[in-house]
Design an enzyme around this catalytic site. Structure first.
Site: not given
Ligand code: NAD
Length: 475
Positions: A244, A278, A227
């Site tokens: 999020e 999450c 994020g």
């Molecule tokens: P991640 O951050 O690794 O990836 C999320 C998405 O971002 C994927 O589609 C990925 O391909 C993309 N991505 C990766 N690097 C990027 C970059 N540099 N720029 C733009 N996009 C990029 O997360 P994850 O492992 O897929 O998911 C798990 C995490 O998500 C946990 O930390 C969880 O708590 C969080 N999460 C939050 C919510 C919420 O609503 N707050 C909901 C579900 C999951």
């Protein structure tokens, strides 16, 4: 449409093969289930151009017509539900009933979102002028989703994004692209071309999106670490962002609960979707007066839970979704072992195919341990004894995260008082995670920026526009 083959992107209303392809693996077997399109930079440009071209027409479409389009998409998802649910289990790993709940829940969420209305505000109405604010769509929105709830989290963005009059380019996680691609295929027959584009790709695609000048907003769900990168990248063209992000939710269990009654609920608050939620409980603080019996009841329940391939009947917990996350969870377990913490359950993984981790409970690890401080996002739960309510609230709040939390007590008033002292976006009182489509959901601190859900979530897909109108005629 064959849900189990021919995975194509949706760009400008057309099915588009990837410039290359990448493997999608079933986490229960580690076998490849399909090849997914790997979007090139040029194809991303095409998707953005299609969304841009569709924007004026879609933004000018009356909101009630947009509602009807979205309702048709919801219905079509339900019509294809049996196959989509099977596919979701294959790529995500979650048990069939959970996949059903996600897919049908997402379709119903779309329906609920269509009931939302944007406000029209009149700030002033004097003899001289009126001052009115209304909310206009932003333009082209890029939506990036994670792998834990690939469909419902994409729909959290698609519903309000489209309803508010934006056009979209949606990117699922490379670990779970298939069901989303098929929803794109379904949408081709329903929405005007270019309104909803679905692309898939590898690790470079997300950063290409956040740095692409054609996007006016990025709505991102994923880890806090990613994020921050999204926000940094989006800042170059001052794109709007909704983030999020991760959490380290504390559950606080007071001594007046009925231990037998709450054990199962508390278990699922932490272990639902294998802890890959999450807003799952990620640290459980239990009052010392009930610590032993409650921990024993949670462990006893945990022993009954069936772990296996999500496509098999009776499975309650599937595998971890992907190898990287599996290794992260194993690393946290190894760290807890190396530090000599007591395991009440689990901790050993079998040498079988599939990213399976047993239900693991760790007894009273120190507050500064990794398993308490970090977001485990897997089936490993630290149980921590407390005896002072102010102290436990301070501990719950001592985190860079601020997503959600929960309080459990027979005294609801007292529980709500404690809930209000937690520095998180959502607090559940005596219940496991329920997110209302009509309430804002979002993280405090490093758990996010902005919200999804409700009118507040819908407004995140708009810019306010204020019209100041003189009463005096210039004619
Ligand atoms: P991640 O951050 O690794 O990836 C999320 C998405 O971002 C994927 O589609 C990925 O391909 C993309 N991505 C990766 N690097 C990027 C970059 N540099 N720029 C733009 N996009 C990029 O997360 P994850 O492992 O897929 O998911 C798990 C995490 O998500 C946990 O930390 C969880 O708590 C969080 N999460 C939050 C919510 C919420 O609503 N707050 C909901 C579900 C999951």
């Amino acid at each position: 449409m064959d849900v189990f083959s021919d995975y194509m992107m949706t760009i400008g209303g057309q099915g588009v093969a990837g410039a290359a392809q990448f493997d999608v693996v079933n986490p229960a077997t580690e076998q490849r289930i399909a090849k997914a399109p790997d979007c090139s930079r040029e194809q991303l440009d095409e998707a953005v151009a299609a969304a841009k071209a569709a924007f004026p027409g879609w933004a000018a479409t009356p909101m009630d017509e947009r509602r009807n389009y979205i309702l048709k998409l919801s219905q079509a998802m339900q019509d294809h539900a049996p196959d989509l649910i099977r596919l979701l289990t294959m790529e995500q790993g979650k048990p069939h009933p959970d996949a059903e709940q996600e897919l049908m829940g997402a379709a119903l969420l779309l329906q609920a979102q269509t009931t939302l209305e944007l406000p029209e505000l009149k700030a002033e109405d004097t003899d001289e002028h009126t001052v009115e604010t209304h909310y206009v769509p932003i333009g082209v929105v890029g939506a990036i989703a994670p792998w834990n709830f690939p469909i419902v989290l994409a729909i959290f963005k698609i519903g309000p994004g489209l309803l508010a009059g934006n056009t979209m380019v949606v990117k699922p996680s490379p670990f779970t692209p298939l069901t989303t691609l098929k929803i794109g295929e379904i949408a081709r027959d329903i929405l005007p071309p270019g309104v909803l584009n679905i692309i898939s790709g590898g690790d470079e695609l997300g950063p290409w999106m956040t740095s692409h000048p054609g996007f006016d907003k990025i709505s991102f769900t994923g880890s806090s670490q990613t994020g921050k990168r999204v926000m940094e990248s989006a800042s170059k063209t001052l794109k709007r962002v909704t983030l999020e992000l991760g959490g380290n939710d504390a559950a606080i269990v007071l001594p007046d609960v009925d231990v037998e009654k709450v054990a199962e609920q508390l278990f699922w608050s932490a272990f639902g979707n294998n802890g890959q939620i999450c807003i799952a409980t990620k640290r459980m603080y239990i009052h010392k007066d009930i610590y032993e019996p409650l921990v024993a009841a949670i462990a006893a329940y945990g022993r009954t839970v069936q772990i296996g391939d999500g496509s098999q009947q009776g499975t309650q917990l599937g595998p971890i979704n992907n190898r990287a996350q599996y290794e992260r969870v194993l690393d946290l377990i190894a760290d807890a072992k190396a530090k000599g913490y007591t395991f009440l359950l689990g901790g050993e993984t079998a040498q079988t195919p599939g990213y399976f981790v047993p239900v693991t409970l760790i007894d009273n690890p120190p507050e500064d341990s990794r398993i308490v401080r970090e977001e485990q996002f897997g089936p490993v739960l630290p149980l921590i004894r407390f005896d002072d309510i102010d102290d436990v609230i301070a501990k719950a709040n001592d985190s860079d995260y601020g997503l959600a939390g929960s309080v459990w007590s027979a005294d609801e008033t007292k529980a709500v008082e404690i809930a209000r002292r937690l520095a998180t976006g959502t607090v559940f009182v005596n219940q496991i995670q329920y997110l209302s489509p009509f309430a804002p959901f979002g993280g405090h601190k490093q758990s996010g920026l902005g919200v999804e859900g409700g009118v507040d979530g819908l407004m995140e897909y708009t810019n306010p526009q204020t019209i100041v109108r003189a009463k005096a005629s210039v004619g």
